[in-house]
Scaffold this motif. Structure first.
Motif, PDB file in Angstrom:
ATOM      1  N   PHE A  76       0.824  -1.205   0.000  1.00  0.00           N
ATOM      2  CA  PHE A  76       0.000   0.000   0.000  1.00  0.00           C
ATOM      3  C   PHE A  76       0.865   1.265   0.000  1.00  0.00           C
ATOM      4  N   THR A  77       1.945   1.248   0.788  1.00  0.00           N
ATOM      5  CA  THR A  77       2.813   2.428   0.879  1.00  0.00           C
ATOM      6  C   THR A  77       3.615   2.620  -0.399  1.00  0.00           C
ATOM      7  N   TYR A  78       4.154   1.548  -0.938  1.00  0.00           N
ATOM      8  CA  TYR A  78       4.970   1.651  -2.154  1.00  0.00           C
ATOM      9  C   TYR A  78       4.137   2.169  -3.329  1.00  0.00           C
ATOM     10  N   PHE A  79       2.943   1.608  -3.499  1.00  0.00           N
ATOM     11  CA  PHE A  79       2.121   2.032  -4.628  1.00  0.00           C
ATOM     12  C   PHE A  79       1.523   3.425  -4.414  1.00  0.00           C
ATOM     13  N   GLU A  80       1.370   3.829  -3.182  1.00  0.00           N
ATOM     14  CA  GLU A  80       0.957   5.206  -2.909  1.00  0.00           C
ATOM     15  C   GLU A  80       2.038   6.176  -3.382  1.00  0.00           C
ATOM     16  N   MET A  81       3.309   5.802  -3.157  1.00  0.00           N
ATOM     17  CA  MET A  81       4.422   6.646  -3.603  1.00  0.00           C
ATOM     18  C   MET A  81       4.554   6.625  -5.124  1.00  0.00           C
ATOM     19  N   LEU A  82       4.340   5.464  -5.735  1.00  0.00           N
ATOM     20  CA  LEU A  82       4.365   5.407  -7.193  1.00  0.00           C
ATOM     21  C   LEU A  82       3.271   6.304  -7.771  1.00  0.00           C
ATOM     22  N   SER A 130       2.961   9.830 -13.486  1.00  0.00           N
ATOM     23  CA  SER A 130       3.300  10.226 -14.861  1.00  0.00           C
ATOM     24  C   SER A 130       4.720   9.794 -15.215  1.00  0.00           C
ATOM     25  N   PHE A 131       5.660  10.025 -14.290  1.00  0.00           N
ATOM     26  CA  PHE A 131       7.047   9.658 -14.556  1.00  0.00           C
ATOM     27  C   PHE A 131       7.218   8.140 -14.563  1.00  0.00           C
ATOM     28  N   THR A 132       6.558   7.478 -13.619  1.00  0.00           N
ATOM     29  CA  THR A 132       6.659   6.015 -13.545  1.00  0.00           C
ATOM     30  C   THR A 132       6.176   5.370 -14.833  1.00  0.00           C
ATOM     31  N   LEU A 133       5.019   5.816 -15.329  1.00  0.00           N
ATOM     32  CA  LEU A 133       4.476   5.265 -16.570  1.00  0.00           C
ATOM     33  C   LEU A 133       5.395   5.579 -17.748  1.00  0.00           C
ATOM     34  N   ALA A 134       5.961   6.792 -17.763  1.00  0.00           N
ATOM     35  CA  ALA A 134       6.870   7.171 -18.848  1.00  0.00           C
ATOM     36  C   ALA A 134       8.078   6.239 -18.888  1.00  0.00           C
ATOM     37  N   LEU A 135       8.621   5.913 -17.719  1.00  0.00           N
ATOM     38  CA  LEU A 135       9.790   5.028 -17.665  1.00  0.00           C
ATOM     39  C   LEU A 135       9.464   3.622 -18.147  1.00  0.00           C
ATOM     40  N   GLN A 186      10.698 -15.804  -5.768  1.00  0.00           N
ATOM     41  CA  GLN A 186      10.457 -15.547  -7.185  1.00  0.00           C
ATOM     42  C   GLN A 186       8.969 -15.382  -7.466  1.00  0.00           C
ATOM     43  N   MET A 187       8.146 -16.185  -6.809  1.00  0.00           N
ATOM     44  CA  MET A 187       6.706 -16.052  -6.961  1.00  0.00           C
ATOM     45  C   MET A 187       6.219 -14.728  -6.392  1.00  0.00           C
ATOM     46  N   ALA A 188       6.820 -14.300  -5.289  1.00  0.00           N
ATOM     47  CA  ALA A 188       6.446 -13.021  -4.678  1.00  0.00           C
ATOM     48  C   ALA A 188       6.796 -11.863  -5.613  1.00  0.00           C
ATOM     49  N   TRP A 189       7.959 -11.963  -6.272  1.00  0.00           N
ATOM     50  CA  TRP A 189       8.359 -10.920  -7.220  1.00  0.00           C
ATOM     51  C   TRP A 189       7.422 -10.903  -8.430  1.00  0.00           C
ATOM     52  N   PHE A 190       7.055 -12.075  -8.914  1.00  0.00           N
ATOM     53  CA  PHE A 190       6.131 -12.160 -10.046  1.00  0.00           C
ATOM     54  C   PHE A 190       4.775 -11.552  -9.673  1.00  0.00           C
ATOM     55  N   GLN A 191       4.352 -11.807  -8.448  1.00  0.00           N
ATOM     56  CA  GLN A 191       3.095 -11.235  -7.968  1.00  0.00           C
ATOM     57  C   GLN A 191       3.172  -9.710  -7.939  1.00  0.00           C
ATOM     58  N   LEU A 192       4.315  -9.172  -7.534  1.00  0.00           N
ATOM     59  CA  LEU A 192       4.483  -7.722  -7.509  1.00  0.00           C
ATOM     60  C   LEU A 192       4.438  -7.139  -8.918  1.00  0.00           C
ATOM     61  N   LEU A 193       5.055  -7.836  -9.875  1.00  0.00           N
ATOM     62  CA  LEU A 193       5.028  -7.379 -11.268  1.00  0.00           C
ATOM     63  C   LEU A 193       3.594  -7.358 -11.802  1.00  0.00           C
ATOM     64  N   LEU A 194       2.812  -8.362 -11.452  1.00  0.00           N
ATOM     65  CA  LEU A 194       1.413  -8.401 -11.868  1.00  0.00           C
ATOM     66  C   LEU A 194       0.640  -7.235 -11.252  1.00  0.00           C
ATOM     67  N   THR A 195       0.957  -6.917 -10.009  1.00  0.00           N
ATOM     68  CA  THR A 195       0.306  -5.787  -9.343  1.00  0.00           C
ATOM     69  C   THR A 195       0.691  -4.478 -10.011  1.00  0.00           C
ATOM     70  N   TRP A 250      -1.848  -1.839 -11.744  1.00  0.00           N
ATOM     71  CA  TRP A 250      -1.839  -0.413 -11.378  1.00  0.00           C
ATOM     72  C   TRP A 250      -1.658   0.466 -12.616  1.00  0.00           C
ATOM     73  N   MET A 251      -0.789   0.065 -13.530  1.00  0.00           N
ATOM     74  CA  MET A 251      -0.557   0.835 -14.749  1.00  0.00           C
ATOM     75  C   MET A 251      -1.820   0.948 -15.593  1.00  0.00           C
ATOM     76  N   ASP A 252      -2.633  -0.105 -15.581  1.00  0.00           N
ATOM     77  CA  ASP A 252      -3.845  -0.147 -16.397  1.00  0.00           C
ATOM     78  C   ASP A 252      -5.082   0.365 -15.653  1.00  0.00           C
ATOM     79  N   ASP A 253      -4.938   0.611 -14.365  1.00  0.00           N
ATOM     80  CA  ASP A 253      -6.086   0.989 -13.530  1.00  0.00           C
ATOM     81  C   ASP A 253      -6.574   2.399 -13.870  1.00  0.00           C
ATOM     82  N   THR A 254      -7.863   2.524 -14.141  1.00  0.00           N
ATOM     83  CA  THR A 254      -8.453   3.835 -14.443  1.00  0.00           C
ATOM     84  C   THR A 254      -9.501   4.233 -13.410  1.00  0.00           C
ATOM     85  N   SER A 255      -9.579   3.488 -12.313  1.00  0.00           N
ATOM     86  CA  SER A 255     -10.562   3.804 -11.276  1.00  0.00           C
ATOM     87  C   SER A 255     -10.131   5.037 -10.490  1.00  0.00           C
ATOM     88  N   LEU A 256     -11.110   5.729  -9.892  1.00  0.00           N
ATOM     89  CA  LEU A 256     -10.815   6.918  -9.101  1.00  0.00           C
ATOM     90  C   LEU A 256      -9.917   6.561  -7.926  1.00  0.00           C
TER      91      LEU A 256
END
Length: 219
Positions: free
Chosen positions: A90-96, A101-106, A156-165, A169-175
């Motif tokens: 929750f904290t990491y994605f709040e910071m992202l 805009s910059f995160t998506l650009a990268l 490795q599964m935990a990292w894959f789960q984070l990538l999926l998250t 998040w990148m595709d999320d358009t909800s408020l």
């Protein structure tokens, strides 16, 4: 005469984010970048080797800020592994989101997905170390090699789960990206539920008992 403000490493990252978003590209040179923001070129090279390194350390820098915030909380150290991981997410994605805009650009600037993943390589190391330090109950496999395989596969599964998250998040358009919050909670809880080894341990213990007693099922 006012003392000139000392430029920090974090300032340079902030300058780079600002420049990139305003121009939709990297600066033409370190010299022009430094001159534009009023600091000396040698200071840049004392902290970063290139603009690419700024991009590569961006995600690990947010990881460090996330952990710094979490560790300031008196409650965090007493959380169980599941709650610690949820708090991290929750904290990491709040910071992202604060730098969305910059995160998506990268992550979207390279058509080659491997190049995008390369920018996450430093962050991956930090995250896996964090995950491995969580006190997640594992099956006692006795053999050191099997323990290593178990720990590696789980991380490795935990990292894959984070990538999926991250992709969600990148595709999320909800408020307020509320769907990402729901995704985080459900995915992390599901992963821990699947790792619940209590039933499996009971089955293994029962199997050992049966073997030891050599119970016969002859009718």
């Amino acid at each position: 005469m006012a003392k000139k403000k000392e430029i920090t490493k974090q300032d340079i990252v902030g300058f780079y984010i600002d420049y990139y978003l305003e121009n939709n590209k990297q600066p033409e040179s370190v010299y022009k970048f430094a001159k534009h923001y009023g600091f000396e070129e040698p200071f840049f090279y004392a902290t970063f080797s290139s603009f690419e390194q700024i991009e590569k350390t961006y995600f690990s820098s947010i990881f460090e800020q996330t952990m710094s915030l979490l560790e300031k909380s008196e409650e965090f150290s007493g959380y169980d592994a599941r709650t610690k991981l949820l708090s991290f997410y929750f904290t990491y994605f709040e910071m992202l989101t604060a730098n969305r805009s910059f995160t998506l650009a990268l992550l979207q600037q390279d058509k080659n997905k491997l190049k995008s993943l390369a920018k996450l390589s430093d962050f991956r190391k930090h995250f896996i170390n964090f995950y491995n330090e969580l006190e997640i109950e594992r099956i006692d496999l006795k053999q050191e090699k099997l323990v290593e395989i178990q720990e590696k596969s789980m991380s490795q599964m935990a990292w894959f789960q984070l990538l999926l998250t991250l992709k969600f998040w990148m595709d999320d358009t909800s408020l307020s990206f509320e769907k990402t919050d729901i995704y985080i909670e459900k995915s992390v809880n599901t992963s821990f539920d699947l790792m619940d080894i209590a039933p499996l341990k009971s089955l293994i213990d029962f199997g050992k008992f049966m073997w030891k007693e050599k119970v016969s099922f002859k009718m």
